[in-house]
Design an enzyme around this catalytic site. Structure first.
Site, PDB file in Angstrom:
ATOM      1  N   ILE A 183       0.824  -1.234   0.000  1.00  0.00           N
ATOM      2  CA  ILE A 183       0.000   0.000   0.000  1.00  0.00           C
ATOM      3  C   ILE A 183       0.845   1.266   0.000  1.00  0.00           C
ATOM      4  CG2 ILE A 183      -0.248   0.176   2.542  1.00  0.00           C
ATOM      5  CD1 ILE A 183      -3.405   0.707   1.133  1.00  0.00           C
ATOM      6  N   THR A 184       2.091   1.194   0.511  1.00  0.00           N
ATOM      7  CA  THR A 184       2.933   2.402   0.563  1.00  0.00           C
ATOM      8  C   THR A 184       3.614   2.684  -0.776  1.00  0.00           C
ATOM      9  OG1 THR A 184       4.769   1.088   1.405  1.00  0.00           O
ATOM     10  CG2 THR A 184       3.415   2.225   3.042  1.00  0.00           C
ATOM     11  N   GLN A 213       3.795   3.022  -5.212  1.00  0.00           N
ATOM     12  CA  GLN A 213       3.105   3.851  -6.220  1.00  0.00           C
ATOM     13  C   GLN A 213       1.690   3.341  -6.494  1.00  0.00           C
ATOM     14  OE1 GLN A 213       4.349   5.298 -10.565  1.00  0.00           O
ATOM     15  NE2 GLN A 213       3.765   3.151 -10.613  1.00  0.00           N
ATOM     16  N   THR A 242       3.999  -8.958 -14.553  1.00  0.00           N
ATOM     17  CA  THR A 242       4.782  -7.907 -15.215  1.00  0.00           C
ATOM     18  C   THR A 242       5.233  -8.269 -16.621  1.00  0.00           C
ATOM     19  OG1 THR A 242       6.972  -6.869 -15.145  1.00  0.00           O
ATOM     20  CG2 THR A 242       6.722  -8.866 -13.875  1.00  0.00           C
ATOM     21  N   TYR A 276      14.388 -10.819 -10.454  1.00  0.00           N
ATOM     22  CA  TYR A 276      13.049 -10.254 -10.256  1.00  0.00           C
ATOM     23  C   TYR A 276      12.047 -10.945 -11.180  1.00  0.00           C
ATOM     24  CZ  TYR A 276       9.178  -6.938 -10.988  1.00  0.00           C
ATOM     25  OH  TYR A 276       7.935  -6.379 -11.131  1.00  0.00           O
ATOM     26  N   LYS A 287       8.894 -13.357 -10.340  1.00  0.00           N
ATOM     27  CA  LYS A 287       7.540 -12.995 -10.774  1.00  0.00           C
ATOM     28  C   LYS A 287       6.931 -14.085 -11.657  1.00  0.00           C
ATOM     29  CE  LYS A 287       6.465  -8.814  -9.113  1.00  0.00           C
ATOM     30  NZ  LYS A 287       5.187  -8.415  -8.518  1.00  0.00           N
TER      31      LYS A 287
HETATM   32  P1  NDP Z   1       6.755   0.056  -5.591  1.00  0.00           P
HETATM   33  O1  NDP Z   1       8.163  -0.381  -5.529  1.00  0.00           O
HETATM   34  O2  NDP Z   1       6.424   1.509  -5.661  1.00  0.00           O
HETATM   35  O3  NDP Z   1       5.986  -0.519  -4.287  1.00  0.00           O
HETATM   36  C1  NDP Z   1       6.260  -1.793  -3.766  1.00  0.00           C
HETATM   37  C2  NDP Z   1       5.518  -1.966  -2.469  1.00  0.00           C
HETATM   38  O4  NDP Z   1       5.840  -3.267  -1.925  1.00  0.00           O
HETATM   39  C3  NDP Z   1       5.915  -0.943  -1.380  1.00  0.00           C
HETATM   40  O5  NDP Z   1       4.769  -0.624  -0.614  1.00  0.00           O
HETATM   41  C4  NDP Z   1       6.901  -1.735  -0.537  1.00  0.00           C
HETATM   42  O6  NDP Z   1       6.993  -1.292   0.799  1.00  0.00           O
HETATM   43  C5  NDP Z   1       6.226  -3.109  -0.572  1.00  0.00           C
HETATM   44  N1  NDP Z   1       7.117  -4.186  -0.168  1.00  0.00           N
HETATM   45  C6  NDP Z   1       8.340  -4.505  -0.666  1.00  0.00           C
HETATM   46  N2  NDP Z   1       8.836  -5.578  -0.041  1.00  0.00           N
HETATM   47  C7  NDP Z   1       7.923  -5.940   0.896  1.00  0.00           C
HETATM   48  C8  NDP Z   1       7.864  -6.961   1.873  1.00  0.00           C
HETATM   49  N3  NDP Z   1       8.853  -7.850   2.039  1.00  0.00           N
HETATM   50  N4  NDP Z   1       6.757  -7.058   2.656  1.00  0.00           N
HETATM   51  C9  NDP Z   1       5.757  -6.160   2.536  1.00  0.00           C
HETATM   52  N5  NDP Z   1       5.755  -5.172   1.628  1.00  0.00           N
HETATM   53  C10 NDP Z   1       6.824  -5.067   0.819  1.00  0.00           C
HETATM   54  O7  NDP Z   1       6.064  -0.738  -6.781  1.00  0.00           O
HETATM   55  P2  NDP Z   1       4.856  -0.307  -7.760  1.00  0.00           P
HETATM   56  O8  NDP Z   1       3.786   0.296  -6.942  1.00  0.00           O
HETATM   57  O9  NDP Z   1       5.413   0.416  -8.917  1.00  0.00           O
HETATM   58  O10 NDP Z   1       4.393  -1.724  -8.309  1.00  0.00           O
HETATM   59  C11 NDP Z   1       3.402  -2.507  -7.627  1.00  0.00           C
HETATM   60  C12 NDP Z   1       3.551  -3.965  -8.024  1.00  0.00           C
HETATM   61  O11 NDP Z   1       3.386  -4.096  -9.426  1.00  0.00           O
HETATM   62  C13 NDP Z   1       4.901  -4.590  -7.711  1.00  0.00           C
HETATM   63  O12 NDP Z   1       4.669  -5.940  -7.360  1.00  0.00           O
HETATM   64  C14 NDP Z   1       5.658  -4.529  -9.025  1.00  0.00           C
HETATM   65  O13 NDP Z   1       6.620  -5.550  -9.101  1.00  0.00           O
HETATM   66  C15 NDP Z   1       4.516  -4.736 -10.001  1.00  0.00           C
HETATM   67  N6  NDP Z   1       4.680  -4.129 -11.318  1.00  0.00           N
HETATM   68  C16 NDP Z   1       4.964  -2.789 -11.418  1.00  0.00           C
HETATM   69  C17 NDP Z   1       5.027  -2.196 -12.657  1.00  0.00           C
HETATM   70  C18 NDP Z   1       5.340  -0.751 -12.818  1.00  0.00           C
HETATM   71  O14 NDP Z   1       5.694  -0.344 -13.937  1.00  0.00           O
HETATM   72  N7  NDP Z   1       5.204   0.076 -11.791  1.00  0.00           N
HETATM   73  C19 NDP Z   1       4.801  -2.983 -13.894  1.00  0.00           C
HETATM   74  C20 NDP Z   1       4.465  -4.367 -13.648  1.00  0.00           C
HETATM   75  C21 NDP Z   1       4.410  -4.899 -12.403  1.00  0.00           C
HETATM   76  P3  NDP Z   1       8.066  -0.143   1.226  1.00  0.00           P
HETATM   77  O15 NDP Z   1       7.380   1.164   0.928  1.00  0.00           O
HETATM   78  O16 NDP Z   1       8.225  -0.433   2.671  1.00  0.00           O
HETATM   79  O17 NDP Z   1       9.305  -0.341   0.408  1.00  0.00           O
HETATM   80  P1  GDR Z   2      12.158  -1.704 -15.490  1.00  0.00           P
HETATM   81  O1  GDR Z   2      12.174  -0.160 -15.087  1.00  0.00           O
HETATM   82  O2  GDR Z   2      13.459  -2.355 -15.284  1.00  0.00           O
HETATM   83  O3  GDR Z   2      11.546  -1.769 -16.862  1.00  0.00           O
HETATM   84  O4  GDR Z   2      11.165  -2.295 -14.398  1.00  0.00           O
HETATM   85  P2  GDR Z   2      13.366   0.882 -14.946  1.00  0.00           P
HETATM   86  O5  GDR Z   2      12.733   2.220 -14.996  1.00  0.00           O
HETATM   87  O6  GDR Z   2      14.234   0.562 -13.778  1.00  0.00           O
HETATM   88  O7  GDR Z   2      14.242   0.625 -16.286  1.00  0.00           O
HETATM   89  C1  GDR Z   2      13.693   0.798 -17.581  1.00  0.00           C
HETATM   90  C2  GDR Z   2      14.814   0.713 -18.610  1.00  0.00           C
HETATM   91  O8  GDR Z   2      15.635   1.869 -18.488  1.00  0.00           O
HETATM   92  C3  GDR Z   2      16.998   1.460 -18.514  1.00  0.00           C
HETATM   93  N1  GDR Z   2      17.827   2.453 -17.833  1.00  0.00           N
HETATM   94  C4  GDR Z   2      17.827   2.733 -16.517  1.00  0.00           C
HETATM   95  N2  GDR Z   2      17.061   2.249 -15.511  1.00  0.00           N
HETATM   96  C5  GDR Z   2      17.239   2.749 -14.259  1.00  0.00           C
HETATM   97  N3  GDR Z   2      16.472   2.324 -13.266  1.00  0.00           N
HETATM   98  N4  GDR Z   2      18.199   3.693 -14.012  1.00  0.00           N
HETATM   99  C6  GDR Z   2      18.995   4.205 -14.988  1.00  0.00           C
HETATM  100  O9  GDR Z   2      19.847   5.049 -14.747  1.00  0.00           O
HETATM  101  C7  GDR Z   2      18.791   3.707 -16.314  1.00  0.00           C
HETATM  102  N5  GDR Z   2      19.352   3.985 -17.513  1.00  0.00           N
HETATM  103  C8  GDR Z   2      18.761   3.226 -18.414  1.00  0.00           C
HETATM  104  C9  GDR Z   2      16.991   0.096 -17.831  1.00  0.00           C
HETATM  105  O10 GDR Z   2      18.195  -0.615 -18.135  1.00  0.00           O
HETATM  106  C10 GDR Z   2      15.729  -0.503 -18.432  1.00  0.00           C
HETATM  107  O11 GDR Z   2      15.985  -1.072 -19.675  1.00  0.00           O
HETATM  108  C11 GDR Z   2       9.961  -1.618 -14.035  1.00  0.00           C
HETATM  109  C12 GDR Z   2       9.653  -1.976 -12.569  1.00  0.00           C
HETATM  110  O12 GDR Z   2       8.584  -1.185 -12.144  1.00  0.00           O
HETATM  111  C13 GDR Z   2       9.272  -3.431 -12.449  1.00  0.00           C
HETATM  112  O13 GDR Z   2       8.818  -3.689 -11.129  1.00  0.00           O
HETATM  113  C14 GDR Z   2       8.153  -3.734 -13.447  1.00  0.00           C
HETATM  114  O14 GDR Z   2       7.814  -5.099 -13.378  1.00  0.00           O
HETATM  115  C15 GDR Z   2       8.578  -3.361 -14.856  1.00  0.00           C
HETATM  116  O15 GDR Z   2       8.912  -1.979 -14.891  1.00  0.00           O
HETATM  117  C16 GDR Z   2       7.463  -3.599 -15.869  1.00  0.00           C
END
Ligand code: NDP
Ligand code: GDR
Length: 361
Positions: free
Chosen positions: A9-10, A12, A132, A156, A160
């Site tokens: 919940i904390t 994005q 994902t 990761y 997943k």
């Molecule tokens: P965030 O990293 O913003 O949030 C992850 C959340 O999981 C936080 O609240 C974090 O808590 C919590 N968390 C991490 N580890 C634990 C643990 N051991 N026990 C309890 N809570 C935990 O991710 P997003 O909101 O961006 O993504 C949500 C979900 O969707 C994730 O599972 C991600 O892998 C998946 N996803 C995201 C995508 C994206 O583009 N954003 C795309 C596809 C899938 P804390 O604040 O304490 O770190």
């Molecule tokens: P991703 O997101 O790995 O797709 O995972 P991220 O924004 O980290 O990287 C996207 C692409 O950008 C390239 N990249 C960099 N990435 C980061 N973080 N920092 C850099 O400086 C940088 N420069 C280039 C990466 O190599 C990559 O190709 C996200 C997460 O939210 C996952 O939890 C989720 O499952 C996927 O998106 C869909």
């Protein structure tokens, strides 16, 4: 009143989803792990004092690595829906902490599903798994659909993949209403600062105001299908409102490179970037001032990279009636505007003698 549990919940998505469910009249229970600081910035606007009567928003301490605690919360809440969003969600970090990532992201999902089964809630509790586009990894076909084979490229993504299949297995074995949302990258002003989009909008805003000198990035050629998190959480809810459970690709169907993202974000602030050099030597200059503002740092390269992702959301459009509303340009505009406000606050601090750290993560 429907009750929902949101893990993560904390994060994005947790924040946007909680807002959406509250607006639909749900009682929302979030699971938050203990931290040495509050760590509730993204949900503080939803906070309700524990002494208030008639609350509809509750936080429980919990962790995806602790089955007994998860089961106790599910037993106490007796939820109609569980949204499993909690994860160690950073791909690059998963190479540094592969075991922890697997425990949280793979076994954590199993722990919730087992909780539902052990408590005899198979017919009551619907389950959403945050799957994902990273599952497609080294892509086998473009664009990717629900039928495209998986080829995960990081600890990761492998974790997943377990979570994806254990969700399918519990649906088939025990008749659970359990769905995978195969979500492509989605961003927002609430995105974590170390994901590439937020790193870019934050850095460009700070560079504009002079509180940062340079933006260091890894692979500029990586291509992603970027949408807005607010759009995507609506789909998470919709998936649990159907007659039958199923898995869906959620994407915009449009792809851009990291370099494109930098260009559009810079343009938002009136900066035109001139690119020179190739590979690790590539650099970006402010066309007006000639100052170098972007550089490649190989420290951000990944041991195995996902070069290109592009989703085909046709099934979600047809079955769920879902279409993303916010465009790539609108997304970046919103992110830059929000980060410019943060940069202004930093500038004010700096002008008043407080230290402003230039972090590169
Ligand atoms: P965030 O990293 O913003 O949030 C992850 C959340 O999981 C936080 O609240 C974090 O808590 C919590 N968390 C991490 N580890 C634990 C643990 N051991 N026990 C309890 N809570 C935990 O991710 P997003 O909101 O961006 O993504 C949500 C979900 O969707 C994730 O599972 C991600 O892998 C998946 N996803 C995201 C995508 C994206 O583009 N954003 C795309 C596809 C899938 P804390 O604040 O304490 O770190
Ligand atoms: P991703 O997101 O790995 O797709 O995972 P991220 O924004 O980290 O990287 C996207 C692409 O950008 C390239 N990249 C960099 N990435 C980061 N973080 N920092 C850099 O400086 C940088 N420069 C280039 C990466 O190599 C990559 O190709 C996200 C997460 O939210 C996952 O939890 C989720 O499952 C996927 O998106 C869909």
């Amino acid at each position: 009143m429907k009750k929902a549990i949101i893990t993560g919940i904390t994060g994005q998505d947790g924040s946007y989803l909680a807002e959406l469910l509250l607006s639909k009249g749900y009682e929302v229970h979030g699971i938050k792990r203990r931290a040495s600081l509050f760590n509730t910035d993204r949900i503080d606007h939803l906070y309700q004092d524990p002494h208030e009567k008639n609350r509809n928003f509750f936080l429980h301490h919990g962790d995806m690595t602790d089955s007994t605690n998860l089961i106790r919360i599910i037993q106490q809440v007796q939820p109609d829906e569980i949204y499993n969003l909690a994860a160690q969600s950073h791909v690059a970090v998963s190479f540094e902490s592969p075991e922890y990532t697997s425990d949280t992201d793979a076994l954590g999902t199993l722990r919730i599903l087992e909780g539902i089964r052990l408590l005899g809630l198979e017919k009551k509790t619907k389950f959403y798994q945050a799957s994902t586009s990273e599952l497609f990894g080294k892509v086998q076909e473009t664009p990717q659909t629900e039928k495209t084979p998986f080829y995960p490229r990081s600890p990761y993504a492998v974790a997943k993949m377990y979570a994806y299949w254990i969700t399918v297995n519990y649906r088939e074995a025990y008749g659970l209403y359990a769905c995978n949302g195969i979500l492509f990258n989605h961003e927002s002003p609430l995105r974590g600062e170390t994901f590439v989009t937020r790193k870019i909008t934050r850095a460009i805003s700070r560079i504009k105001l002079g509180t940062q000198n340079c933006l260091y990035l890894g692979n500029l050629d990586a291509k992603r299908d970027w949408g807005h998190a607010k759009d995507y959480v609506e789909m998470q809810w919709l998936m649990l409102q159907q007659d039958e459970p199923d898995d869906f690709v959620i994407a915009t169907g449009v792809q851009y490179s990291v370099r494109d993202f930098v260009n559009v974000a810079a343009n938002e602030l009136g900066i035109e970037i001139q690119w020179k050099g190739t590979g690790v030597e590539e650099k970006g200059y402010d066309a007006k001032t000639g100052k170098q503002i972007v550089a490649v740092d190989p420290a951000y390269f990944r041991p195995t990279e996902v070069e290109t992702l592009l989703g085909d959301p046709s099934k979600a459009k047809q079955t769920l009636g879902w279409v993303p509303k916010i465009t790539f340009d609108e997304l970046i505009s919103e992110m830059v505007a929000a980060d410019l406000e943060f940069a202004k606050r930093d500038l004010l601090c700096k002008k008043n003698g407080f230290e402003v750290i230039e972090r590169h993560e």
